[in-house]
Design a protein around this motif. Structure first.
Motif, PDB file in Angstrom:
ATOM      1  N   ALA A   1       0.841  -1.201   0.000  1.00  0.00           N
ATOM      2  CA  ALA A   1       0.000   0.000   0.000  1.00  0.00           C
ATOM      3  C   ALA A   1       0.879   1.256   0.000  1.00  0.00           C
ATOM      4  O   ALA A   1       2.098   1.171   0.112  1.00  0.00           O
ATOM      5  CB  ALA A   1      -0.904  -0.010   1.241  1.00  0.00           C
TER       6      ALA A   1
ATOM      7  N   GLU B   1      -5.869   3.567   2.847  1.00  0.00           N
ATOM      8  CA  GLU B   1      -5.633   2.330   2.100  1.00  0.00           C
ATOM      9  C   GLU B   1      -6.358   1.153   2.781  1.00  0.00           C
ATOM     10  O   GLU B   1      -6.990   0.322   2.121  1.00  0.00           O
ATOM     11  CB  GLU B   1      -4.128   2.028   2.017  1.00  0.00           C
ATOM     12  CG  GLU B   1      -3.346   2.946   1.096  1.00  0.00           C
ATOM     13  CD  GLU B   1      -3.403   2.520  -0.362  1.00  0.00           C
ATOM     14  OE1 GLU B   1      -4.495   2.154  -0.869  1.00  0.00           O
ATOM     15  OE2 GLU B   1      -2.342   2.560  -1.013  1.00  0.00           O
TER      16      GLU B   1
ATOM     17  N   PHE C   1      -3.072  -4.805  -4.527  1.00  0.00           N
ATOM     18  CA  PHE C   1      -2.976  -3.347  -4.657  1.00  0.00           C
ATOM     19  C   PHE C   1      -2.666  -2.891  -6.085  1.00  0.00           C
ATOM     20  O   PHE C   1      -2.792  -1.705  -6.378  1.00  0.00           O
ATOM     21  CB  PHE C   1      -1.942  -2.796  -3.666  1.00  0.00           C
ATOM     22  CG  PHE C   1      -2.458  -2.773  -2.239  1.00  0.00           C
ATOM     23  CD1 PHE C   1      -3.203  -1.702  -1.773  1.00  0.00           C
ATOM     24  CD2 PHE C   1      -2.236  -3.837  -1.376  1.00  0.00           C
ATOM     25  CE1 PHE C   1      -3.703  -1.668  -0.472  1.00  0.00           C
ATOM     26  CE2 PHE C   1      -2.725  -3.824  -0.074  1.00  0.00           C
ATOM     27  CZ  PHE C   1      -3.459  -2.736   0.377  1.00  0.00           C
TER      28      PHE C   1
END
Ligand code: DX5
Ligand code: ZN
Length: 229
Positions: A16, A24, A203
């Protein structure tokens, strides 16, 4: 925390934006994360450094699910109370981190957390046999710990199969950490794993301002894993 063997996806915040952990975490939870995996590295046990108890405590209030803290540090024991105070639900230490793993696992439970035990790819699962009843989770590393974005080590699948046999009916999670994506997830769920940590595969392609790729990535991993479980 109740126990089940349903597939759980645990995004690793190692992938993140380090300057925006709060948002996040909120984004991946809104997009379907089951647990949040927090990688603590000390620059000694592993050749990389991340963060320690104050930051873990600061992000805790953003986590609505489960905070799964993976300690890649040595020694461990003098930090256990700090991670309990930081609000860890599960605290995982490496079997390679010191000579007194039995004591470490007892201390983690004694501090009120679930106890996890992680094994590097070079460590045989047979080494955990005397420790099984002290563990709530066993983490099989499918990369050498220290960095995100590495390739999945396929020879670890046989170790997952063996661990699943050893665990039998005990309420112990099998977690897989490293190189998990929609291609490798079915291999480990078929072998008996239930918690899949994924950093880069969750991510990639998204951001806090554009979180829908996080959801698509989580869903792709979950669908592939569930189909093979
Ligand atoms: C590796 C960490 C992992 C890592 C996984 O040392 O323990 O949790 O973030 O990252 P990916 O999913 O990118 O391999
Ligand atoms: Zn990890």
């Amino acid at each position: 925390m109740s126990f089940d063997r349903n597939i759980k996806i645990a995004p690793s915040i190692l992938a993140a934006d380090f300057a925006d952990f709060g948002r996040e975490i909120q984004a991946v939870e809104a997009e379907g994360a089951d647990w949040i995996h927090v990688d603590v590295m000390d620059g000694h046990f592993v050749p990389n450094l991340t963060f320690g108890p104050p930051l873990v405590k600061a992000i805790r209030r953003h986590i609505k699910t489960v905070m799964d803290v993976h300690l890649m540090i040595s020694p461990v024991d003098q930090y256990i109370d700090a991670y309990a105070d930081a609000g860890a639900d599960i605290l995982t230490a490496h079997i390679e981190a010191g000579p007194h793993t039995h004591r470490t696992l007892q201390a983690i439970r004694g501090a009120g957390m679930k106890a996890g035990l992680a094994l590097n790819p070079g460590t045989s699962v047979e080494t955990v046999a005397p420790l099984l009843d002290l563990c709530d989770l066993i983490c099989i590393m499918t990369v050498n710990p220290g960095f995100g974005g590495q390739s999945f080590i396929e020879s670890q699948i046989a170790q997952v199969v063996r661990l699943r046999e050893m665990i039998g009916d005990r309420p112990i999670h099998i977690e897989i950490d490293g190189g998990v994506d929609a291609k490798t997830a079915p291999l480990v769920s078929a072998a008996g794993a239930d918690v899949l940590v994924a950093g880069s595969a969750v991510f990639r392609g998204g951001s806090v301002d554009n979180p829908s790729p996080y959801g698509e990535n989580i869903q792709a991993i979950r669908t592939a894993a569930v189909a093979a479980a």
